[in-house]
Design a protein around this motif. Structure first.
Motif, PDB file in Angstrom:
ATOM      1  N   VAL A 138       0.841  -1.199   0.000  1.00  0.00           N
ATOM      2  CA  VAL A 138       0.000   0.000   0.000  1.00  0.00           C
ATOM      3  C   VAL A 138       0.879   1.254   0.000  1.00  0.00           C
ATOM      4  O   VAL A 138       0.633   2.206  -0.754  1.00  0.00           O
ATOM      5  N   THR A 198       2.400   1.624  -3.481  1.00  0.00           N
ATOM      6  CA  THR A 198       1.419   1.951  -4.515  1.00  0.00           C
ATOM      7  C   THR A 198       0.855   3.352  -4.326  1.00  0.00           C
ATOM      8  O   THR A 198       0.725   4.124  -5.283  1.00  0.00           O
ATOM      9  N   ALA A 199       0.503   3.689  -3.090  1.00  0.00           N
ATOM     10  CA  ALA A 199      -0.076   5.004  -2.811  1.00  0.00           C
ATOM     11  C   ALA A 199       0.986   6.085  -2.657  1.00  0.00           C
ATOM     12  O   ALA A 199       0.671   7.271  -2.709  1.00  0.00           O
ATOM     13  N   HIS A 251      -7.405  -2.677   1.220  1.00  0.00           N
ATOM     14  CA  HIS A 251      -8.378  -1.584   1.230  1.00  0.00           C
ATOM     15  C   HIS A 251      -8.340  -0.840   2.564  1.00  0.00           C
ATOM     16  O   HIS A 251      -8.250   0.396   2.604  1.00  0.00           O
ATOM     17  N   GLU A 261      -6.001  -0.910   4.923  1.00  0.00           N
ATOM     18  CA  GLU A 261      -4.696  -0.297   5.175  1.00  0.00           C
ATOM     19  C   GLU A 261      -4.583   1.037   4.442  1.00  0.00           C
ATOM     20  O   GLU A 261      -3.974   1.989   4.946  1.00  0.00           O
ATOM     21  N   THR A 262      -5.189   1.124   3.256  1.00  0.00           N
ATOM     22  CA  THR A 262      -5.186   2.408   2.542  1.00  0.00           C
ATOM     23  C   THR A 262      -5.899   3.477   3.344  1.00  0.00           C
ATOM     24  O   THR A 262      -5.442   4.628   3.408  1.00  0.00           O
ATOM     25  N   HIS A 263      -7.015   3.115   3.970  1.00  0.00           N
ATOM     26  CA  HIS A 263      -7.702   4.092   4.824  1.00  0.00           C
ATOM     27  C   HIS A 263      -6.813   4.509   5.995  1.00  0.00           C
ATOM     28  O   HIS A 263      -6.777   5.686   6.375  1.00  0.00           O
ATOM     29  N   GLN A 295      -4.326   6.937   4.691  1.00  0.00           N
ATOM     30  CA  GLN A 295      -4.937   8.242   4.433  1.00  0.00           C
ATOM     31  C   GLN A 295      -5.006   9.089   5.704  1.00  0.00           C
ATOM     32  O   GLN A 295      -4.633  10.267   5.716  1.00  0.00           O
ATOM     33  N   HIS A 341     -10.138   5.883  -3.656  1.00  0.00           N
ATOM     34  CA  HIS A 341      -8.687   5.728  -3.559  1.00  0.00           C
ATOM     35  C   HIS A 341      -8.328   4.359  -2.989  1.00  0.00           C
ATOM     36  O   HIS A 341      -7.412   3.685  -3.490  1.00  0.00           O
ATOM     37  N   ALA A 342      -9.051   3.938  -1.947  1.00  0.00           N
ATOM     38  CA  ALA A 342      -8.786   2.625  -1.354  1.00  0.00           C
ATOM     39  C   ALA A 342      -9.081   1.508  -2.343  1.00  0.00           C
ATOM     40  O   ALA A 342      -8.330   0.518  -2.424  1.00  0.00           O
ATOM     41  N   VAL A 371      -6.191   1.476  -4.974  1.00  0.00           N
ATOM     42  CA  VAL A 371      -4.935   0.948  -4.435  1.00  0.00           C
ATOM     43  C   VAL A 371      -5.010  -0.567  -4.275  1.00  0.00           C
ATOM     44  O   VAL A 371      -4.079  -1.296  -4.655  1.00  0.00           O
TER      45      VAL A 371
END
Length: 390
Positions: free
Chosen positions: A77, A80-81, A210, A212-214, A217, A293-294, A297
């Motif tokens: 993550v 990628t992010a 998903h 982990e992306t939050h 953020q 975004h999540a 990613v």
């Protein structure tokens, strides 16, 4: 999580973390006391079904693998992010449905406390003005009446929490009252992977990507958590009707509910005025960004990390469409169909912006509240690019 009939140990599963609002979270009962959040959490925990049957070994394996997946998701993550969770962030917590309910009852109580305070203050001021106009003193609300009212609303909230707790796979709990935490709802993940008939290891890692992306953020962008909390509270304060408008608004809502149930209109179109819908659109734009975004990613990580990612996405998207009639009605009443649109619109926005200015150019969105997409920009990404990048 219920065990299969053949097992010998029927004790509650000790491998799940169970957040307790009486210990690591402050008392969720706050503000005006219009909702008994403790009652809501207790009642919802009793109402909710425990989840799919599983042998103790399978349960322990699920919990262990979810913890591993949470760790495995961090580096892909971040790469990628191109955003990183700061060191010292609390690890993910694995919960059952009652655990999710308790955590969210605490967070909802903290989120809505100031809003409910404002509602009570407005009502008391209106009552005081009417009493003075009649030459009378404003009577105090009796403790018994207050308890009865909070019990009724707490029971209603319990029904909502119970139903939603069977749907959520994972969540980054903003915890206005305490420490934000990443959560995975183990029985719901087990149910979903069985229903979709997908590779469990891949699916668990995909869900972890998903969520982990939050977490990235909200931890890599220091101002974002307080901004979202403040926005939500501001909209909540505005959307609740003035005391003298309550009866008419209730009549308006009841008259339009059939259209909501038929899917002809959104619940937000029913409960909000045109001015309030504009404020809601601002919040929705931010939520669309975060969810989209999540989603992007988790899919961009690709088959080199999750071999069956394309098949999981295809089946999961079909699952979102395939709810039964009762499920669809409840989703409409709770505004969850709008959330499904957030995933779609937000993902389209993110992909369009990345295609135009790259990941680093997209990440300018996290600079400040002013660089977040406006409601019209979510569906027209080029206007955001023009405004932010010139």
């Amino acid at each position: 999580m219920t065990q299969t009939p053949g097992t010998t140990d029927d004790a509650p599963d000790p491998t799940t973390d169970r957040p307790d609002p009486t210990t690591d979270r402050p008392d969720p009962l706050r503000g005006s006391g219009l909702v008994d959040w403790r009652l809501a959490a207790t009642a919802a925990s009793r109402l909710v079904p425990p989840g799919p049957r599983a042998a103790r070994g399978e349960v322990e394996g699920l919990v262990a693998e979810l913890r591993t997946a949470a760790g495995r998701a961090v580096q892909p993550v971040a790469e990628t992010a191109r955003m990183e969770t700061p060191p010292g962030t609390p690890p993910a917590m694995i919960v059952d449905r009652p655990g999710w309910i308790r955590a969210n009852a605490a967070s909802m109580g903290a989120m809505l406390g100031p809003v409910l305070d404002d509602v009570v203050a407005k009502k008391r001021e209106a009552d005081r003005a009417r009493a003075q106009a009649r030459g009378k003193e404003l009577p105090e609300l009796g403790a018994t009446a207050q308890r009865v009212g909070s019990t009724i609303t707490g029971t209603e909230v319990a029904g909502m929490l119970s139903w939603v707790s069977t749907k959520v796979l994972g969540q980054y709990d903003l915890a206005p009252q305490g420490t934000p935490r990443l959560m995975f709802v183990a029985p719901n993940i087990l149910h979903a992977e069985r229903e979709l008939d997908v590779d469990p290891t891949d699916f668990r890692l995909w869900v972890a990507m998903h969520e982990e992306t939050h977490r990235v953020q909200f931890t890599a962008v220091p101002w974002l958590r307080e901004h979202v909390i403040a926005q939500a509270r501001a909209v909540g304060t505005q959307i609740l009707p003035e005391p003298d408008q309550m009866s008419q608004r209730l009549l308006d809502i009841v008259s339009q509910l059939p259209g909501v149930l038929r899917g002809e209109t959104d619940i937000t179109q029913v409960v909000a005025t045109p001015e309030q819908r504009a404020q809601l659109a601002e919040v929705t734009a931010v939520m669309s960004l975060l969810e989209g975004h999540a989603d992007v990613v988790m899919d961009e990580v690709g088959p080199q990390v999750i071999p069956s990612v394309a098949e999981i996405r295809r089946r999961f998207t079909e699952r979102r469409k395939g709810a039964g009639n009762v499920d669809k009605i409840l989703r409409r009443l709770l505004g969850m169909e709008a959330k499904m649109r957030q995933y779609r619109d937000g993902a389209v926005f993110v992909r369009a912006v990345v295609d135009r200015v790259g990941v680093d150019g997209f990440n300018a969105v996290w600079t400040s509240p002013e660089t977040l997409p406006r409601p019209t920009e979510i569906t027209d990404p080029q206007t955001w690019v023009a405004r932010v990048h010139g």
